[in-house]
Design a protein around this motif. Structure first.
Motif, PDB file in Angstrom:
ATOM      1  N   HIS A  95       0.856  -1.189   0.000  1.00  0.00           N
ATOM      2  CA  HIS A  95       0.000   0.000   0.000  1.00  0.00           C
ATOM      3  C   HIS A  95       0.888   1.234   0.000  1.00  0.00           C
ATOM      4  O   HIS A  95       2.102   1.157   0.244  1.00  0.00           O
ATOM      5  N   TRP A 188       0.981  -0.374  -8.791  1.00  0.00           N
ATOM      6  CA  TRP A 188      -0.446  -0.520  -8.508  1.00  0.00           C
ATOM      7  C   TRP A 188      -0.707  -0.388  -7.001  1.00  0.00           C
ATOM      8  O   TRP A 188      -1.631   0.293  -6.577  1.00  0.00           O
ATOM      9  N   CYS A 194      -5.477   3.186  -4.868  1.00  0.00           N
ATOM     10  CA  CYS A 194      -5.478   1.874  -4.210  1.00  0.00           C
ATOM     11  C   CYS A 194      -5.330   2.032  -2.708  1.00  0.00           C
ATOM     12  O   CYS A 194      -4.421   2.709  -2.235  1.00  0.00           O
ATOM     13  N   LEU A 197      -3.191  -3.484  -1.902  1.00  0.00           N
ATOM     14  CA  LEU A 197      -3.091  -4.518  -2.923  1.00  0.00           C
ATOM     15  C   LEU A 197      -2.674  -5.810  -2.226  1.00  0.00           C
ATOM     16  O   LEU A 197      -1.630  -5.872  -1.577  1.00  0.00           O
ATOM     17  N   MET A 237      -7.206  -5.936  -5.499  1.00  0.00           N
ATOM     18  CA  MET A 237      -7.056  -4.528  -5.137  1.00  0.00           C
ATOM     19  C   MET A 237      -8.299  -4.044  -4.408  1.00  0.00           C
ATOM     20  O   MET A 237      -9.422  -4.200  -4.903  1.00  0.00           O
ATOM     21  N   THR A 239     -10.228  -0.753  -3.054  1.00  0.00           N
ATOM     22  CA  THR A 239     -10.360   0.690  -3.147  1.00  0.00           C
ATOM     23  C   THR A 239     -11.605   1.083  -2.368  1.00  0.00           C
ATOM     24  O   THR A 239     -12.726   0.840  -2.812  1.00  0.00           O
ATOM     25  N   TYR A 243     -13.683  -3.942  -4.759  1.00  0.00           N
ATOM     26  CA  TYR A 243     -12.549  -4.805  -5.050  1.00  0.00           C
ATOM     27  C   TYR A 243     -12.498  -5.098  -6.542  1.00  0.00           C
ATOM     28  O   TYR A 243     -13.526  -5.132  -7.223  1.00  0.00           O
ATOM     29  N   TRP A 301      -6.463  -2.020 -15.187  1.00  0.00           N
ATOM     30  CA  TRP A 301      -5.108  -2.156 -14.648  1.00  0.00           C
ATOM     31  C   TRP A 301      -4.077  -1.453 -15.514  1.00  0.00           C
ATOM     32  O   TRP A 301      -2.873  -1.565 -15.293  1.00  0.00           O
TER      33      TRP A 301
END
Length: 303
Positions: A95, A188, A194, A197, A237, A239, A243, A301
């Motif tokens: 993260h 990512w 995010c 992850l 992921m 958020t 997800y 992505w």
């Protein structure tokens, strides 16, 4: 700090815990557990089994939980096959709050918390002269927030044999799909969109789940250390309250694939589960798990 448990009904290993540190995102995970979940991990074996990055634990395997005194607490978790003397997967999180530049430790060593009876006698001697590199599963670059966290990534329990071209690419250009995917994973996980992850990575050490006339290990170094035929990455992921998930499946060879688009290797988590026999992200509520694992969208992505 590392704790070790085995799922075998005949054998349970207990290690004392000197310090328990919980990452700041642990509390977020607990929000999903009051919903229907038919395949979640039991926590009587190891309490970290409830973390969202954890696949469904395999009976008879050993779970190694590597932690540090850093505020992150859990660094990464390994499921170790005691019979095959190889790891099945490494699970961890990234993260944007994971900041730091601890540097690269570089001291490869046996995992001090894995009894010698469950590993090859001297792992370094198996790699030496074998033609394979010691490939990190949780990448060293993923763990720069503390020296201890980085050092733990050099444990052999976090390694799989990898061809040089697969691991490093052309003349240390780090342009192989595996290297580029590792860089993408870091980006990512630390992106502004995010929250966390959740990552599971590994190499195939078991029989092909779909093609019964072939085997996933290419062979074994000195007849003991399995050489994966494929490597996989499963990503979830989070958020805020939503997800999304994606899987990657890469054939392990010593060929230049630097020109390949990463989207070539992408697939749904459902498909990745069929190929690996691993139940990823089992601690999500059933409805959420079924929804995020059935499909993937490369455009979300940036692929």
């Amino acid at each position: 700090m590392t704790t070790l448990k085995t799922l075998s009904l005949k054998l349970t290993l207990f290690l004392s815990v000197c310090l328990i540190a919980t990452s700041c995102s642990d509390d977020d995970d607990s929000k999903v557990y009051d919903l229907t979940n038919s395949n979640q991990n039991a926590t009587n074996i190891v309490k970290e089994a409830s973390r969202l990055e954890m696949p469904h634990l395999k009976n008879g395997c050993i779970v190694l939980v590597h932690s540090t005194t850093h505020k992150e607490g859990v660094n990464f978790i390994v499921e170790w096959d005691a019979d095959k003397k190889a790891q099945r997967w490494t699970a961890y999180r990234i993260h944007k709050g994971q900041t730091g530049s601890a540097g690269y430790d570089g001291r490869f060593e046996e995992d001090p918390d894995l009894p010698t009876s469950y590993r090859v006698s001297d792992t370094y001697s198996y790699y030496k002269g074998s033609g394979f590199t010691r490939g990190h599963i949780c990448a060293s670059a993923d763990r720069q927030y503390s020296k201890t966290a980085n050092h733990q990534t050099f444990y052999y329990t976090n390694m799989q044999p990898q061809y040089y071209m697969f691991n490093a690419g052309n003349e240390d250009k780090y342009d192989s799909p595996w290297c580029r995917l590792e860089s993408k994973v870091r980006n990512w996980g630390r992106s502004s969109g995010c929250d966390t992850l959740y990552i599971v990575k590994g190499g195939t050490i078991e029989e092909d789940m779909l093609l019964k006339n072939s085997r996933y290990p290419q062979g074994k170094i000195k007849g003991q250390l399995p050489i994966p035929k494929y490597f996989f990455v499963a990503l979830l992921m989070k958020t805020k309250t939503t997800y999304q998930a994606i899987g990657f499946w890469l054939e392990h060879d010593n060929i230049d694939h630097s020109g390949d688009e990463l989207s070539k290797y992408a697939m749904s988590i459902d498909n990745l589960e069929a190929l690996t026999g691993i139940d990823f992200f089992c601690n999500l509520p059933d409805a959420t798990e079924n929804e995020v694992e059935k499909s993937f969208a490369t455009i979300k992505w940036g692929l």
